[in-house]
Write a protein that holds these residues in place. Sequence first.
Motif, PDB file in Angstrom:
ATOM      1  N   LYS A   1      26.285  24.855  82.294  1.00  0.00           N
ATOM      2  CA  LYS A   1      26.553  25.952  83.202  1.00  0.00           C
ATOM      3  C   LYS A   1      26.710  27.221  82.371  1.00  0.00           C
ATOM      4  CE  LYS A   1      28.806  25.909  87.172  1.00  0.00           C
ATOM      5  NZ  LYS A   1      29.879  25.619  88.114  1.00  0.00           N
ATOM      6  N   VAL A   2      25.939  28.237  82.723  1.00  0.00           N
ATOM      7  CA  VAL A   2      25.996  29.524  82.012  1.00  0.00           C
ATOM      8  C   VAL A   2      27.234  30.291  82.468  1.00  0.00           C
ATOM      9  CG1 VAL A   2      24.825  31.724  81.629  1.00  0.00           C
ATOM     10  CG2 VAL A   2      23.493  29.611  81.763  1.00  0.00           C
ATOM     11  N   ARG A   3      28.016  30.743  81.513  1.00  0.00           N
ATOM     12  CA  ARG A   3      29.235  31.509  81.813  1.00  0.00           C
ATOM     13  C   ARG A   3      29.078  32.992  81.503  1.00  0.00           C
ATOM     14  NH1 ARG A   3      32.070  28.786  85.325  1.00  0.00           N
ATOM     15  NH2 ARG A   3      32.606  26.718  84.604  1.00  0.00           N
ATOM     16  N   ARG A   8      20.435  39.090  74.474  1.00  0.00           N
ATOM     17  CA  ARG A   8      20.109  38.285  73.289  1.00  0.00           C
ATOM     18  C   ARG A   8      20.690  36.881  73.274  1.00  0.00           C
ATOM     19  NH1 ARG A   8      16.118  38.830  70.492  1.00  0.00           N
ATOM     20  NH2 ARG A   8      17.147  38.044  68.677  1.00  0.00           N
ATOM     21  N   GLY A   9      21.468  36.498  74.292  1.00  0.00           N
ATOM     22  CA  GLY A   9      22.026  35.159  74.260  1.00  0.00           C
ATOM     23  C   GLY A   9      22.919  34.842  75.439  1.00  0.00           C
ATOM     24  N   MET A  10      23.600  33.712  75.331  1.00  0.00           N
ATOM     25  CA  MET A  10      24.481  33.283  76.417  1.00  0.00           C
ATOM     26  C   MET A  10      25.597  32.408  75.863  1.00  0.00           C
ATOM     27  SD  MET A  10      22.332  30.303  78.313  1.00  0.00           S
ATOM     28  CE  MET A  10      21.989  28.747  77.488  1.00  0.00           C
ATOM     29  N   MET A  11      26.667  32.307  76.648  1.00  0.00           N
ATOM     30  CA  MET A  11      27.721  31.346  76.396  1.00  0.00           C
ATOM     31  C   MET A  11      27.631  30.365  77.556  1.00  0.00           C
ATOM     32  SD  MET A  11      30.984  30.062  77.088  1.00  0.00           S
ATOM     33  CE  MET A  11      32.091  31.227  77.810  1.00  0.00           C
ATOM     34  N   GLU A  20      26.018  23.213  66.519  1.00  0.00           N
ATOM     35  CA  GLU A  20      25.751  24.457  65.801  1.00  0.00           C
ATOM     36  C   GLU A  20      24.497  24.296  64.930  1.00  0.00           C
ATOM     37  OE1 GLU A  20      28.138  27.473  62.868  1.00  0.00           O
ATOM     38  OE2 GLU A  20      29.266  26.259  64.300  1.00  0.00           O
ATOM     39  N   GLY A  21      23.570  25.250  65.059  1.00  0.00           N
ATOM     40  CA  GLY A  21      22.321  25.223  64.309  1.00  0.00           C
ATOM     41  C   GLY A  21      21.187  24.521  65.035  1.00  0.00           C
ATOM     42  N   GLU A  22      21.485  23.796  66.099  1.00  0.00           N
ATOM     43  CA  GLU A  22      20.467  23.055  66.842  1.00  0.00           C
ATOM     44  C   GLU A  22      19.529  24.021  67.570  1.00  0.00           C
ATOM     45  OE1 GLU A  22      20.235  19.314  69.963  1.00  0.00           O
ATOM     46  OE2 GLU A  22      22.186  20.088  69.350  1.00  0.00           O
ATOM     47  N   VAL A  23      18.228  23.763  67.460  1.00  0.00           N
ATOM     48  CA  VAL A  23      17.202  24.567  68.128  1.00  0.00           C
ATOM     49  C   VAL A  23      16.892  23.918  69.472  1.00  0.00           C
ATOM     50  CG1 VAL A  23      14.819  25.374  67.982  1.00  0.00           C
ATOM     51  CG2 VAL A  23      16.247  25.346  65.932  1.00  0.00           C
ATOM     52  N   ALA A  24      16.752  24.729  70.516  1.00  0.00           N
ATOM     53  CA  ALA A  24      16.497  24.199  71.857  1.00  0.00           C
ATOM     54  C   ALA A  24      15.754  25.235  72.695  1.00  0.00           C
ATOM     55  CB  ALA A  24      17.815  23.828  72.525  1.00  0.00           C
ATOM     56  N   TRP A  40      27.316  28.774  67.748  1.00  0.00           N
ATOM     57  CA  TRP A  40      28.713  28.358  67.610  1.00  0.00           C
ATOM     58  C   TRP A  40      29.052  27.340  68.693  1.00  0.00           C
ATOM     59  CZ3 TRP A  40      31.742  29.123  71.863  1.00  0.00           C
ATOM     60  CH2 TRP A  40      31.401  30.151  72.734  1.00  0.00           C
ATOM     61  N   THR A  41      30.087  26.546  68.453  1.00  0.00           N
ATOM     62  CA  THR A  41      30.594  25.602  69.448  1.00  0.00           C
ATOM     63  C   THR A  41      32.113  25.607  69.417  1.00  0.00           C
ATOM     64  OG1 THR A  41      30.627  23.718  67.942  1.00  0.00           O
ATOM     65  CG2 THR A  41      28.595  24.067  69.176  1.00  0.00           C
ATOM     66  N   ARG A  42      32.706  25.373  70.577  1.00  0.00           N
ATOM     67  CA  ARG A  42      34.160  25.236  70.713  1.00  0.00           C
ATOM     68  C   ARG A  42      34.399  24.269  71.862  1.00  0.00           C
ATOM     69  NH1 ARG A  42      33.172  29.744  68.716  1.00  0.00           N
ATOM     70  NH2 ARG A  42      34.289  30.897  67.165  1.00  0.00           N
ATOM     71  N   GLY A  43      34.635  23.013  71.541  1.00  0.00           N
ATOM     72  CA  GLY A  43      34.793  22.002  72.586  1.00  0.00           C
ATOM     73  C   GLY A  43      33.495  21.857  73.360  1.00  0.00           C
ATOM     74  N   GLN A  44      33.575  22.054  74.673  1.00  0.00           N
ATOM     75  CA  GLN A  44      32.385  21.940  75.524  1.00  0.00           C
ATOM     76  C   GLN A  44      31.644  23.274  75.670  1.00  0.00           C
ATOM     77  OE1 GLN A  44      34.257  20.022  78.990  1.00  0.00           O
ATOM     78  NE2 GLN A  44      32.935  18.273  78.536  1.00  0.00           N
ATOM     79  N   ARG A  45      32.164  24.330  75.076  1.00  0.00           N
ATOM     80  CA  ARG A  45      31.511  25.640  75.142  1.00  0.00           C
ATOM     81  C   ARG A  45      30.636  25.836  73.912  1.00  0.00           C
ATOM     82  NH1 ARG A  45      35.615  30.083  75.267  1.00  0.00           N
ATOM     83  NH2 ARG A  45      36.539  28.778  73.670  1.00  0.00           N
ATOM     84  N   PHE A  46      29.559  26.596  74.090  1.00  0.00           N
ATOM     85  CA  PHE A  46      28.703  26.918  72.948  1.00  0.00           C
ATOM     86  C   PHE A  46      28.010  28.256  73.166  1.00  0.00           C
ATOM     87  CE2 PHE A  46      26.134  24.459  75.872  1.00  0.00           C
ATOM     88  CZ  PHE A  46      24.898  25.088  75.877  1.00  0.00           C
ATOM     89  N   GLY A  47      27.698  28.921  72.064  1.00  0.00           N
ATOM     90  CA  GLY A  47      26.954  30.169  72.087  1.00  0.00           C
ATOM     91  C   GLY A  47      25.508  29.898  71.710  1.00  0.00           C
ATOM     92  N   PHE A  48      24.574  30.498  72.442  1.00  0.00           N
ATOM     93  CA  PHE A  48      23.146  30.265  72.246  1.00  0.00           C
ATOM     94  C   PHE A  48      22.450  31.605  72.070  1.00  0.00           C
ATOM     95  CE2 PHE A  48      18.829  29.227  73.685  1.00  0.00           C
ATOM     96  CZ  PHE A  48      18.609  28.031  73.019  1.00  0.00           C
ATOM     97  N   ALA A  49      21.779  31.808  70.935  1.00  0.00           N
ATOM     98  CA  ALA A  49      21.055  33.053  70.653  1.00  0.00           C
ATOM     99  C   ALA A  49      19.586  32.853  70.987  1.00  0.00           C
ATOM    100  CB  ALA A  49      21.206  33.431  69.183  1.00  0.00           C
TER     101      ALA A  49
END
Length: 74
Positions: A1-3, A8-11, A20-24, A40-49
């Motif tokens: 789910k996009v928050r 340039r990206g999303m959380m 972290e570092g995974e390409v998708a 970056w990742t924090r628990g179930q949250r992640f940042g995607f560039a």
Amino acid sequence: KVRNLSVRGMMAVGDEPLREGEVARVMLPRIGSVSGRCVWTRGQRFGFAFDREIDPRLARQELFHEGAEVPRYA
């Protein structure tokens, strides 16, 4: 789910977040497929560039306009 969605990206939050570092590649409403990587990742949250800039306003547009026939499944 996009928050949070930007040019340039999303959380996002997910049961199985990216590492972290995974390409998708992600599918965004009215934008389509966008490739990038997890920054970056924090628990179930992640940042995607994203690899390219997007127009986040497109993803926020309503699916149906007033007076349009809305399918039963929507």
